[in-house]
Each structure stands twice: as C-alpha cells, then as structure tokens.
Design a protein around this motif. Structure first.
Motif, PDB file in Angstrom:
ATOM      1  N   TYR A 102     -41.430 -53.784 -54.080  1.00  0.00           N
ATOM      2  CA  TYR A 102     -40.783 -53.666 -55.383  1.00  0.00           C
ATOM      3  C   TYR A 102     -39.297 -54.008 -55.294  1.00  0.00           C
ATOM      4  O   TYR A 102     -38.680 -54.394 -56.281  1.00  0.00           O
ATOM      5  N   SER A 103     -38.730 -53.857 -54.110  1.00  0.00           N
ATOM      6  CA  SER A 103     -37.301 -54.145 -53.934  1.00  0.00           C
ATOM      7  C   SER A 103     -36.986 -55.610 -54.201  1.00  0.00           C
ATOM      8  O   SER A 103     -35.858 -55.942 -54.571  1.00  0.00           O
ATOM      9  N   ASP A 104     -37.963 -56.505 -54.029  1.00  0.00           N
ATOM     10  CA  ASP A 104     -37.734 -57.929 -54.332  1.00  0.00           C
ATOM     11  C   ASP A 104     -37.364 -58.097 -55.802  1.00  0.00           C
ATOM     12  O   ASP A 104     -36.443 -58.850 -56.151  1.00  0.00           O
ATOM     13  N   PHE A 105     -38.093 -57.404 -56.650  1.00  0.00           N
ATOM     14  CA  PHE A 105     -37.830 -57.460 -58.097  1.00  0.00           C
ATOM     15  C   PHE A 105     -36.485 -56.822 -58.425  1.00  0.00           C
ATOM     16  O   PHE A 105     -35.659 -57.403 -59.134  1.00  0.00           O
ATOM     17  N   TYR A 106     -36.253 -55.626 -57.880  1.00  0.00           N
ATOM     18  CA  TYR A 106     -34.992 -54.931 -58.161  1.00  0.00           C
ATOM     19  C   TYR A 106     -33.783 -55.766 -57.710  1.00  0.00           C
ATOM     20  O   TYR A 106     -32.811 -55.916 -58.451  1.00  0.00           O
ATOM     21  N   ALA A 107     -33.859 -56.280 -56.479  1.00  0.00           N
ATOM     22  CA  ALA A 107     -32.733 -57.040 -55.934  1.00  0.00           C
ATOM     23  C   ALA A 107     -32.474 -58.311 -56.739  1.00  0.00           C
ATOM     24  O   ALA A 107     -31.320 -58.661 -57.028  1.00  0.00           O
ATOM     25  N   GLU A 108     -33.554 -58.983 -57.108  1.00  0.00           N
ATOM     26  CA  GLU A 108     -33.393 -60.226 -57.887  1.00  0.00           C
ATOM     27  C   GLU A 108     -32.721 -59.953 -59.227  1.00  0.00           C
ATOM     28  O   GLU A 108     -31.806 -60.685 -59.643  1.00  0.00           O
ATOM     29  N   GLU A 109     -33.152 -58.902 -59.903  1.00  0.00           N
ATOM     30  CA  GLU A 109     -32.581 -58.588 -61.215  1.00  0.00           C
ATOM     31  C   GLU A 109     -31.140 -58.092 -61.105  1.00  0.00           C
ATOM     32  O   GLU A 109     -30.295 -58.427 -61.945  1.00  0.00           O
ATOM     33  N   LEU A 110     -30.846 -57.306 -60.083  1.00  0.00           N
ATOM     34  CA  LEU A 110     -29.470 -56.841 -59.877  1.00  0.00           C
ATOM     35  C   LEU A 110     -28.519 -58.001 -59.613  1.00  0.00           C
ATOM     36  O   LEU A 110     -27.422 -58.068 -60.178  1.00  0.00           O
ATOM     37  N   TYR A 141     -39.323 -45.644 -44.168  1.00  0.00           N
ATOM     38  CA  TYR A 141     -38.169 -46.499 -44.461  1.00  0.00           C
ATOM     39  C   TYR A 141     -37.218 -45.746 -45.382  1.00  0.00           C
ATOM     40  O   TYR A 141     -37.586 -44.751 -46.007  1.00  0.00           O
ATOM     41  N   ASN A 142     -35.982 -46.267 -45.451  1.00  0.00           N
ATOM     42  CA  ASN A 142     -35.001 -45.787 -46.414  1.00  0.00           C
ATOM     43  C   ASN A 142     -34.968 -46.800 -47.555  1.00  0.00           C
ATOM     44  O   ASN A 142     -34.608 -47.962 -47.352  1.00  0.00           O
ATOM     45  N   GLN A 143     -35.360 -46.383 -48.732  1.00  0.00           N
ATOM     46  CA  GLN A 143     -35.457 -47.312 -49.860  1.00  0.00           C
ATOM     47  C   GLN A 143     -34.126 -47.983 -50.178  1.00  0.00           C
ATOM     48  O   GLN A 143     -34.087 -49.152 -50.578  1.00  0.00           O
ATOM     49  N   ALA A 144     -33.007 -47.271 -49.993  1.00  0.00           N
ATOM     50  CA  ALA A 144     -31.690 -47.857 -50.262  1.00  0.00           C
ATOM     51  C   ALA A 144     -31.364 -48.961 -49.262  1.00  0.00           C
ATOM     52  O   ALA A 144     -30.737 -49.966 -49.610  1.00  0.00           O
ATOM     53  N   GLU A 145     -31.799 -48.788 -48.022  1.00  0.00           N
ATOM     54  CA  GLU A 145     -31.583 -49.816 -47.001  1.00  0.00           C
ATOM     55  C   GLU A 145     -32.403 -51.067 -47.310  1.00  0.00           C
ATOM     56  O   GLU A 145     -31.907 -52.199 -47.187  1.00  0.00           O
ATOM     57  N   VAL A 146     -33.651 -50.881 -47.722  1.00  0.00           N
ATOM     58  CA  VAL A 146     -34.507 -52.014 -48.089  1.00  0.00           C
ATOM     59  C   VAL A 146     -33.865 -52.790 -49.237  1.00  0.00           C
ATOM     60  O   VAL A 146     -33.797 -54.029 -49.214  1.00  0.00           O
ATOM     61  N   LEU A 147     -33.366 -52.068 -50.232  1.00  0.00           N
ATOM     62  CA  LEU A 147     -32.714 -52.698 -51.378  1.00  0.00           C
ATOM     63  C   LEU A 147     -31.436 -53.418 -50.964  1.00  0.00           C
ATOM     64  O   LEU A 147     -31.186 -54.559 -51.390  1.00  0.00           O
ATOM     65  N   ALA A 148     -30.624 -52.770 -50.131  1.00  0.00           N
ATOM     66  CA  ALA A 148     -29.365 -53.374 -49.680  1.00  0.00           C
ATOM     67  C   ALA A 148     -29.606 -54.685 -48.939  1.00  0.00           C
ATOM     68  O   ALA A 148     -28.881 -55.670 -49.140  1.00  0.00           O
ATOM     69  N   LYS A 149     -30.616 -54.708 -48.096  1.00  0.00           N
ATOM     70  CA  LYS A 149     -30.921 -55.933 -47.352  1.00  0.00           C
ATOM     71  C   LYS A 149     -31.366 -57.051 -48.281  1.00  0.00           C
ATOM     72  O   LYS A 149     -31.041 -58.217 -48.061  1.00  0.00           O
ATOM     73  N   GLY A 150     -32.107 -56.699 -49.332  1.00  0.00           N
ATOM     74  CA  GLY A 150     -32.524 -57.705 -50.300  1.00  0.00           C
ATOM     75  C   GLY A 150     -31.339 -58.297 -51.044  1.00  0.00           C
ATOM     76  O   GLY A 150     -31.249 -59.518 -51.236  1.00  0.00           O
ATOM     77  N   ILE A 151     -30.408 -57.445 -51.453  1.00  0.00           N
ATOM     78  CA  ILE A 151     -29.208 -57.911 -52.157  1.00  0.00           C
ATOM     79  C   ILE A 151     -28.327 -58.717 -51.203  1.00  0.00           C
ATOM     80  O   ILE A 151     -27.815 -59.785 -51.546  1.00  0.00           O
ATOM     81  N   GLY A 152     -28.148 -58.192 -49.982  1.00  0.00           N
ATOM     82  CA  GLY A 152     -27.297 -58.861 -49.001  1.00  0.00           C
ATOM     83  C   GLY A 152     -27.791 -60.249 -48.654  1.00  0.00           C
ATOM     84  O   GLY A 152     -26.989 -61.188 -48.501  1.00  0.00           O
ATOM     85  N   GLU A 153     -29.098 -60.407 -48.553  1.00  0.00           N
ATOM     86  CA  GLU A 153     -29.675 -61.708 -48.235  1.00  0.00           C
ATOM     87  C   GLU A 153     -29.394 -62.714 -49.351  1.00  0.00           C
ATOM     88  O   GLU A 153     -29.075 -63.874 -49.086  1.00  0.00           O
ATOM     89  N   LYS A 154     -29.478 -62.272 -50.583  1.00  0.00           N
ATOM     90  CA  LYS A 154     -29.261 -63.171 -51.718  1.00  0.00           C
ATOM     91  C   LYS A 154     -27.789 -63.559 -51.889  1.00  0.00           C
ATOM     92  O   LYS A 154     -27.484 -64.652 -52.361  1.00  0.00           O
ATOM     93  N   LEU A 155     -26.898 -62.653 -51.516  1.00  0.00           N
ATOM     94  CA  LEU A 155     -25.461 -62.889 -51.716  1.00  0.00           C
ATOM     95  C   LEU A 155     -24.717 -63.210 -50.420  1.00  0.00           C
ATOM     96  O   LEU A 155     -23.502 -63.389 -50.426  1.00  0.00           O
ATOM     97  N   ASN A 156     -25.472 -63.254 -49.316  1.00  0.00           N
ATOM     98  CA  ASN A 156     -24.875 -63.534 -48.005  1.00  0.00           C
ATOM     99  C   ASN A 156     -23.774 -62.523 -47.655  1.00  0.00           C
ATOM    100  O   ASN A 156     -22.683 -62.893 -47.211  1.00  0.00           O
ATOM    101  N   ILE A 157     -24.085 -61.250 -47.874  1.00  0.00           N
ATOM    102  CA  ILE A 157     -23.167 -60.162 -47.521  1.00  0.00           C
ATOM    103  C   ILE A 157     -23.838 -59.322 -46.451  1.00  0.00           C
ATOM    104  O   ILE A 157     -24.977 -58.886 -46.630  1.00  0.00           O
ATOM    105  N   PRO A 158     -23.173 -59.069 -45.324  1.00  0.00           N
ATOM    106  CA  PRO A 158     -23.775 -58.256 -44.257  1.00  0.00           C
ATOM    107  C   PRO A 158     -24.044 -56.824 -44.703  1.00  0.00           C
ATOM    108  O   PRO A 158     -23.374 -56.294 -45.599  1.00  0.00           O
ATOM    109  N   VAL A 159     -25.037 -56.217 -44.086  1.00  0.00           N
ATOM    110  CA  VAL A 159     -25.393 -54.826 -44.351  1.00  0.00           C
ATOM    111  C   VAL A 159     -25.165 -54.007 -43.089  1.00  0.00           C
ATOM    112  O   VAL A 159     -25.612 -54.391 -42.009  1.00  0.00           O
TER     113      VAL A 159
END
Length: 249
Positions: A102-110, A141-159
């Motif tokens: 589900y984090s794929d959807f959340y990260a994409e929309e954010l 898993y830590n749901q916040a970490e999964v989400l952070a990695k999804g956002i970081g990958e899209k924006l090229n920001i390290p986690v």
C-alpha cells in the motif's frame, strides 16, 4: 532497471495488486488503487493550517487551534488526506496486516502533491518515526520506514532509518493530556550519533535539514518529541510529512 520492471510485472501477474481502500484486486490493472475508491478519499485543500497542514474552517484563520495555542518546534508539516473511516481502515491494513505494498500508492500520491514543496525545502535526509523493537518484530516492519523509502526513491533523497530509536514502550496516549503525552514520549526516543556519523562520512556532507515521515499525525506529540531530540543533537531544521492528519478547528 529492466530486471526490476520485469520482476514487478511478473509479481503483479502472480499476485494481483489489491486496492488500498477497498482491499479488492485493483481494477483496472496497472493502477495502484481503484479510481472510484480513490475518489472517496478526502484530500486536504485550502484553507489548511500553515504550520501542521490540518484542514481549518475559515480562510481568515492561518493556524488551527492546536498550532495557535502551542509552539511546535518543527518548521512545517504536510499531510495528504483527512483521517476518516476509509483511511483508518486502509492504514490499519498497511500497519498491522502486512500490506506493505500500500505504501506504493501512498508514496506516489504524496510525491505527486508535495514534490515542489519538498524540493523547495531541500531536506538532506528522510527520517522515519521509529517504533519499538517489539512492535517491529510483531509486524515485521516499520510502516514509516517503508513509506520513507518509497518517497526517498522517487525524490532521490537518502533515508536514515535508525537515526531515531524508540527504546522504551510508553503508556497509552489516550489516557494522557497534551503535556503528559509529550513527557511520556520524550522518554521513549533516543538519537543515534553513530548513524549520523556513518551517513556524513559516507556522503561527505552535514545533515542540517530533516524531513520526518509518519503515517498519521494526530495530536502532534510524537512529531514534537522527535523534533526536539533532533534539534538537541545539532539538526537545524525539521519538517514532517504524513499520509493523514486529523481535522483541525
């Protein structure tokens, strides 16, 4: 890259993606959520609090009651949807029932909504809000970490996944008032200088701006506690981003 795309394609065929809102197989295929389900979510539009992003009732008011009456140490926050019944169910599945996809959807929309704002802030790193080790073992898993990695990958920001650690379990927050909640949480989190040093040596740069990542912003006590610890350890600016937020006043 091609191998990753091929792997995702095969996975989607063998294990069709489920909609983060209704829980059924997504229709049409290729989407991250069913379009009719997505339209049920309530996006946070203006007027919104200029500090925490909560929706507010009047354009004449700049801040929600919480931010008007309290001094939050973070600079600013961003949240995408109102935490209503649909999102409560969705995030519960994401958090407690193994629906990491589900984090794929959340990260994409954010990212779709806040890309420009995040790039303007230019955070050095993303830092997920930590959970206690016992919860991580239980959930896997830590749901916040999964989400952070999804956002970081899209924006090229390290986690930096473990810059903050939650070493202590805390009392149930519902039983406490605002001051007690913050005091309760301040005892729970610690800062890892080792993680910070490893990052700064690896990338040869200082960490000055942090974007905290979490699934839900409710009272703000958790975000405030983590912000305070970061500032105490030399971080200069702290921002946050979350999937959902409670309604303001």
């Amino acid at each position: 890259m091609r191998e990753n795309i091929l792997l995702k394609t095969i996975t989607n065929i063998l294990y069709p993606r489920r909609c983060p809102i209704c829980g059924k197989i997504v229709v049409p295929r290729g989407e991250l959520a069913c379009p009719p389900c997505k339209s049920k979510l309530i996006p946070i539009e203006e007027p919104r609090c200029k500090k925490c992003s909560k929706p507010i009732d009047s354009e004449e008011i700049e801040y929600c009651l919480d931010c008007f009456t309290k001094h939050h140490q973070y600079e600013k926050g961003f949240a995408l949807w109102v935490y209503d019944a649909n999102m409560k169910k969705s995030i519960a599945e994401f958090k407690f029932h193994g629906r990491q996809e589900y984090s794929d959807f959340y990260a994409e929309e954010l990212v779709k909504k806040f890309r420009a704002e995040i790039q303007k802030i230019a955070p050095d790193v993303l830092v997920p809000i930590p959970i206690h080790k016992s919860k991580q073992i239980q959930r896997g898993y830590n749901q916040a970490e999964v989400l952070a990695k999804g956002i970081g990958e899209k924006l090229n920001i390290p986690v930096i996944s473990h810059l903050l650690k939650r070493d202590r379990k805390t009392l149930p927050q519902k039983q406490l008032n605002d001051k007690e909640r913050l005091k309760n949480l301040l005892k729970a989190f610690t800062f890892s200088k080792k993680e910070l040093l490893q990052y700064e040596v690896k990338y040869n740069r200082k960490v000055r701006k942090v974007l905290l990542v979490d699934d839900i912003y409710t009272t703000g006590s958790t975000m405030e506690a983590c912000t305070g610890i970061l500032l105490q350890n030399g971080i200069e600016e702290v921002y946050f981003i979350s999937i959902c937020i409670g309604k303001g006043y």
